[in-house]
Design a protein around this motif. Structure first.
Motif, short mmCIF file in Angstrom:
data_model
loop_
_atom_site.label_atom_id
_atom_site.label_comp_id
_atom_site.label_asym_id
_atom_site.label_seq_id
_atom_site.Cartn_x
_atom_site.Cartn_y
_atom_site.Cartn_z
N PRO A 1 0.79 -1.23 0.00
CA PRO A 1 0.00 0.00 0.00
C PRO A 1 0.82 1.28 0.00
O PRO A 1 0.30 2.35 -0.35
CB PRO A 1 -0.81 -0.11 1.29
CG PRO A 1 0.07 -0.89 2.21
CD PRO A 1 0.82 -1.87 1.33
N ASP B 1 -0.79 -0.32 -4.46
CA ASP B 1 -1.68 0.82 -4.38
C ASP B 1 -1.14 1.95 -5.26
O ASP B 1 0.08 2.18 -5.33
CB ASP B 1 -1.80 1.29 -2.93
CG ASP B 1 -3.00 2.21 -2.72
OD1 ASP B 1 -2.94 3.36 -3.19
OD2 ASP B 1 -3.97 1.77 -2.09
N MET C 1 -7.28 -2.12 3.86
CA MET C 1 -6.94 -0.74 4.17
C MET C 1 -6.09 -0.60 5.43
O MET C 1 -5.46 0.43 5.64
CB MET C 1 -8.22 0.09 4.31
CG MET C 1 -8.99 0.21 3.01
SD MET C 1 -10.40 1.32 3.10
CE MET C 1 -9.56 2.91 3.18
N SER D 1 -0.33 -3.89 4.84
CA SER D 1 0.20 -4.76 3.79
C SER D 1 0.04 -6.22 4.18
O SER D 1 -0.22 -6.55 5.34
CB SER D 1 1.68 -4.45 3.55
OG SER D 1 2.43 -4.75 4.73
#
Length: 260
Positions: free
Chosen positions: A89, A145, A190, A193
């Motif tokens: 992310p 991401d 969210m 990782s």
């Protein structure tokens, strides 16, 4: 040696695991070399198997690692994996980084470290990436991401080079990359990782990582749950072709603005 000593003692992996208060799959991973033997378990193994101090002595000899302590065991597992699936992310995954990008990451994390320390860390990270020298194994599937691709780590020129390196690996058909775009909104991971690792002769492992911390998890239910999380991420992400196009566009923008 662990498998030999266990079988000599007439114990199954589950039997030995009970004596160490761990799962049978944990013992299997130790035997397969996908998990590092920690000192507390070495002592318990010597006691359970009647091997005097054999595992304690060998554990001490193998304890030295070029990787940070929280990542050493995961790095060894990574090198033995046949398939690696990862959600990144915040930054380009370590296996896909260029030396310049890795140097910028380490310098940001350790702003006062001597240059020699930073270079040792960069070298170790590049050594990890050598698993990509094999044209087919391991299977490497990354969901990255969009934020990680747009954060100009080390400046525009370094970032452009890092992105071009990723696209080169994709075009060589060496890795699968999907970008999780900003437009996807809320998604299944969210909170952080994750990295899933599968092995030919050992149960799968899951690696969680935070700032200066990390842990391996082998609980089947947890691994199964996070495998589903990864599947949800791939469903929300751009296709591999769409992801390649976006990464190339971002790299081109970085390059153009740098020259400007």
């Amino acid at each position: 040696m662990l498998r030999h000593a266990r079988e000599k003692a007439g114990l199954s992996q589950e039997d030995l695991g009970q004596r160490l208060f761990v799962s049978g799959s944990f013992i299997g991973q130790l035997e397969a070399g996908t998990r590092r033997l920690q000192r507390e378990y070495a002592r318990l193994l010597d006691e359970a198997l009647g091997t005097e101090d054999f595992f304690q002595r060998n554990c001490a000899a193998a304890a030295k690692s070029k990787y940070p302590e929280h990542f050493a065991e995961a790095a060894e597992a990574e090198a033995a994996a046949t398939e690696i699936r990862q959600f990144a992310p915040l930054l380009i995954p370590g296996l896909l980084q260029t030396p310049a990008y890795a140097r910028a990451v380490f310098r940001a994390y350790r702003p006062t470290a001597p240059e020699a320390v930073i270079e040792e860390l960069v070298t170790a990270r590049m050594d990890r990436a050598r698993i990509l020298d094999d044209p087919t194994s391991p299977l490497l599937w990354m969901v990255i991401d969009e934020a990680a691709l747009r954060r100009e780590t080390g400046g525009r020129e370094i970032m452009a080079g890092a992105l071009r390196h990723v696209t080169a690996l994709i075009r060589r058909n060496r890795i699968i990359v999907q970008v999780l775009p900003f437009g996807a909104g809320a998604h299944a991971s969210m909170e952080g990782s994750l990295k899933l690792m599968d092995f030919e002769d050992a149960p799968p492992l899951l690696y969680f990582e935070g700032v200066g911390t990390g842990r391996l998890e082998d609980d089947p239910a947890t691994v199964r749950h996070q495998r589903r999380t990864f599947q949800l991420l791939t469903a929300c992400a751009l296709s591999p072709d769409g992801s390649l196009a976006l990464i190339e566009d971002i790299a081109q923008d970085c390059g153009h603005e740098e020259h400007a």
